[in-house]
Motif scaffolding. Structure first.
Motif, mmCIF file in Angstrom:
data_model
loop_
_atom_site.group_PDB
_atom_site.id
_atom_site.type_symbol
_atom_site.label_atom_id
_atom_site.label_comp_id
_atom_site.label_asym_id
_atom_site.label_seq_id
_atom_site.Cartn_x
_atom_site.Cartn_y
_atom_site.Cartn_z
ATOM 1 N N PRO A 134 -3.873 6.673 12.079
ATOM 2 C CA PRO A 134 -2.758 6.416 13.001
ATOM 3 C C PRO A 134 -1.794 7.590 13.142
ATOM 4 C CG PRO A 134 -2.439 5.249 10.929
ATOM 5 C CD PRO A 134 -3.809 5.836 10.876
ATOM 6 N N ALA A 135 -1.321 7.766 14.360
ATOM 7 C CA ALA A 135 -0.337 8.802 14.655
ATOM 8 C C ALA A 135 1.078 8.253 14.589
ATOM 9 C CB ALA A 135 -0.607 9.400 16.036
ATOM 10 N N ILE A 136 1.228 6.928 14.416
ATOM 11 C CA ILE A 136 2.548 6.330 14.211
ATOM 12 C C ILE A 136 2.520 5.555 12.897
ATOM 13 C CG2 ILE A 136 2.933 6.158 16.698
ATOM 14 C CD1 ILE A 136 2.632 3.086 16.324
ATOM 15 N N HIS A 137 3.694 5.398 12.296
ATOM 16 C CA HIS A 137 3.758 4.777 10.972
ATOM 17 C C HIS A 137 5.095 4.067 10.820
ATOM 18 C CE1 HIS A 137 2.184 4.404 6.926
ATOM 19 N NE2 HIS A 137 3.378 4.704 6.456
ATOM 20 N N PRO A 138 5.117 2.771 10.417
ATOM 21 C CA PRO A 138 3.961 1.890 10.230
ATOM 22 C C PRO A 138 3.335 1.503 11.568
ATOM 23 C CG PRO A 138 5.984 0.659 9.984
ATOM 24 C CD PRO A 138 6.400 2.101 10.133
ATOM 25 N N GLN A 139 2.219 0.797 11.518
ATOM 26 C CA GLN A 139 1.483 0.460 12.725
ATOM 27 C C GLN A 139 1.958 -0.886 13.288
ATOM 28 O OE1 GLN A 139 -0.794 1.479 9.763
ATOM 29 N NE2 GLN A 139 0.274 3.317 10.498
ATOM 30 N N THR A 140 2.333 -0.872 14.553
ATOM 31 C CA THR A 140 2.667 -2.106 15.266
ATOM 32 C C THR A 140 1.486 -2.502 16.141
ATOM 33 O OG1 THR A 140 3.590 -0.969 17.191
ATOM 34 C CG2 THR A 140 5.091 -1.416 15.348
ATOM 35 N N THR A 221 -2.129 6.943 1.625
ATOM 36 C CA THR A 221 -1.538 5.652 1.277
ATOM 37 C C THR A 221 -2.305 4.492 1.903
ATOM 38 O OG1 THR A 221 -0.020 5.582 3.175
ATOM 39 C CG2 THR A 221 0.749 6.704 1.171
ATOM 40 N N ARG A 222 -2.197 3.341 1.244
ATOM 41 C CA ARG A 222 -2.695 2.080 1.762
ATOM 42 C C ARG A 222 -1.696 0.989 1.393
ATOM 43 N NH1 ARG A 222 -5.520 5.330 3.624
ATOM 44 N NH2 ARG A 222 -7.791 5.370 3.878
ATOM 45 N N SER A 223 -1.816 -0.138 2.076
ATOM 46 C CA SER A 223 -0.980 -1.304 1.792
ATOM 47 C C SER A 223 -1.916 -2.439 1.416
ATOM 48 C CB SER A 223 -0.142 -1.676 3.019
ATOM 49 O OG SER A 223 0.658 -0.583 3.420
ATOM 50 N N PHE A 256 1.387 2.213 -1.077
ATOM 51 C CA PHE A 256 1.113 2.898 -2.342
ATOM 52 C C PHE A 256 0.134 4.041 -2.107
ATOM 53 C CE2 PHE A 256 2.263 -1.438 -3.332
ATOM 54 C CZ PHE A 256 3.120 -1.322 -4.419
ATOM 55 N N THR A 257 0.310 5.126 -2.848
ATOM 56 C CA THR A 257 -0.680 6.201 -2.806
ATOM 57 C C THR A 257 -1.866 5.808 -3.676
ATOM 58 O OG1 THR A 257 0.160 7.399 -4.739
ATOM 59 C CG2 THR A 257 1.165 7.899 -2.587
ATOM 60 N N MET A 258 -2.978 6.501 -3.467
ATOM 61 C CA MET A 258 -4.159 6.239 -4.293
ATOM 62 C C MET A 258 -3.893 6.586 -5.755
ATOM 63 S SD MET A 258 -6.237 4.949 -2.129
ATOM 64 C CE MET A 258 -4.697 4.233 -1.564
ATOM 65 N N PRO A 285 -8.489 7.488 7.017
ATOM 66 C CA PRO A 285 -7.074 7.558 7.415
ATOM 67 C C PRO A 285 -6.189 8.086 6.294
ATOM 68 C CG PRO A 285 -8.041 5.433 7.985
ATOM 69 C CD PRO A 285 -9.019 6.121 7.096
ATOM 70 N N ARG A 286 -5.203 8.881 6.663
ATOM 71 C CA ARG A 286 -4.272 9.423 5.679
ATOM 72 C C ARG A 286 -3.214 8.410 5.276
ATOM 73 N NH1 ARG A 286 -5.303 13.446 2.563
ATOM 74 N NH2 ARG A 286 -3.060 13.598 2.260
ATOM 75 N N GLN A 287 -2.915 7.472 6.150
ATOM 76 C CA GLN A 287 -1.896 6.478 5.819
ATOM 77 C C GLN A 287 -2.185 5.186 6.577
ATOM 78 O OE1 GLN A 287 1.810 8.286 6.891
ATOM 79 N NE2 GLN A 287 1.357 8.343 9.079
ATOM 80 N N ARG A 288 -1.759 4.091 5.975
ATOM 81 C CA ARG A 288 -2.003 2.785 6.595
ATOM 82 C C ARG A 288 -0.948 1.822 6.076
ATOM 83 N NH1 ARG A 288 -6.810 1.172 8.248
ATOM 84 N NH2 ARG A 288 -6.936 3.110 9.396
#
Length: 325
Positions: A134-140, A221-223, A256-258, A285-288
């Motif tokens: 994603p290019a935006i964070h957090p994802q809507t 990161t992941r959630s 959280f990061t890995m 993905p780098r972040q989620r």
């Protein structure tokens, strides 16, 4: 929308179809639906789902298990449909990518056709993977995503995106009562020990005293959402008003990061495992992180299980599984 089967035939109980019902999330959903007083028809082709995941349900008088692949039309009588059928981890969905795409797309067509014939509501288990990297964070839910359509993950990402298209086109063209949820990283008992997902990977490696594999620098990161919270959200979505179609994000907004996850697993297992680093897979993905404002507003749903509490329950499950091996 009134269910034609229940209202005109033998029982006042709802008969609920869960495709992929012997999988990780599906098995928990089947159990919760039974607890709520429903009849449950669990359909699975057992590619990633297992009979063991639903073994505690087999003697329940309102539970039925059927081996079936959703890429083949299914002719049954039910009041609601939860469509969860599709391998959801890279190890499994990349094993046969053509079949993965067919499961998402052809499976959606078949289940939507069943919903249309029976005039019953249908819920699609979509995924946060529709957002890609994603290019935006957090994802809507309004974000259209950043997805590679020809990469090694595309069979899953694009298959789920196409399934969402089909669901909304069936609603526009045929007036179907659809529900679309986007599931973010979920964990808990019944995860496959070799599914390649980060939570199961870390826990199994830690319990077996192996090195814990970190891909990339570990700062991605992941959630992580505990499965009980997710199932509550799915059922709340199915029970919502007809005009609540989604898509709606379901996940835990805690990020959280890995590296943070690996350290928590090592601490909670009491393991002496060391961290080893490997190259980051393509298109990972780098972040989620989900924005769950819509779920809170439209469903009255929120998460309740913090990561460490959920990890303890998941570790206990894998510890018992490994002991039986």
């Amino acid at each position: 929308m009134t269910a034609s089967f229940r209202s005109s035939r033998y029982s006042t109980k709802k008969r609920v179809l869960v495709t992929g019902g012997a999988g990780f999330i599906g098995s928990h959903l089947c159990a919760r639906l039974l607890e709520a007083g429903n009849q449950v028809l669990c359909v699975d082709n057992f590619f990633t789902g297992t009979r063991g995941n639903v073994s505690d349900l087999l003697d329940h008088p309102e539970f039925e298990l059927m081996r079936h692949d959703v890429t083949i039309p299914l002719f049954v009588e039910v009041d609601e449909i939860y469509n969860l059928a599709c391998p959801a981890s890279p190890v499994h969905y990349q094993f046969d990518p053509v079949q993965t795409t067919k499961t998402s797309v052809v499976g959606a067509v078949n289940m939507l056709g069943l919903s249309k014939r029976l005039k019953v509501p249908i819920l699609q288990a979509s995924t946060s993977e529709v957002y890609g990297d994603p290019a935006i964070h957090p994802q809507t839910e309004d974000y259209w995503g950043n997805v590679n359509p020809i990469g090694p993950r595309s069979c899953y990402d694009e298959g789920k995106r196409c399934a969402e298209t089909l669901f909304f086109d069936y609603r526009r063209q045929h007036g179907l009562a659809i529900k679309v949820i986007r599931i973010f990283n979920t964990y808990g008992p019944h995860m496959h020990p070799n599914d390649g997902r980060v939570v199961s990977n870390f826990i199994v490696q830690a319990l077996q005293g192996e090195d814990i594999t970190i891909y990339g620098d570990g700062k991605q990161t992941r959630s992580f959402c505990y499965v009980d919270d997710l199932v509550c959200g799915m059922m709340a979505m199915m029970a919502s008003a007809d005009d609540v179609t989604g898509p709606i994000n379901l996940g835990n907004p805690g990020e959280f990061t890995m590296l943070e996850l690996a350290q928590a697993v090592i601490e909670l297992t009491g393991s002496s495992s060391k961290l080893v680093y490997r190259p980051l897979p393509q298109d990972d993905p780098r972040q989620r992180q989900p924005d769950i404002s819509r779920a809170r507003d439209q469903l009255g749903w929120d998460v309740s299980v913090p990561l460490r509490e959920g990890l303890v329950k998941t570790i206990d499950y894998f510890r018992a599984l490994i002991a039986q091996a």
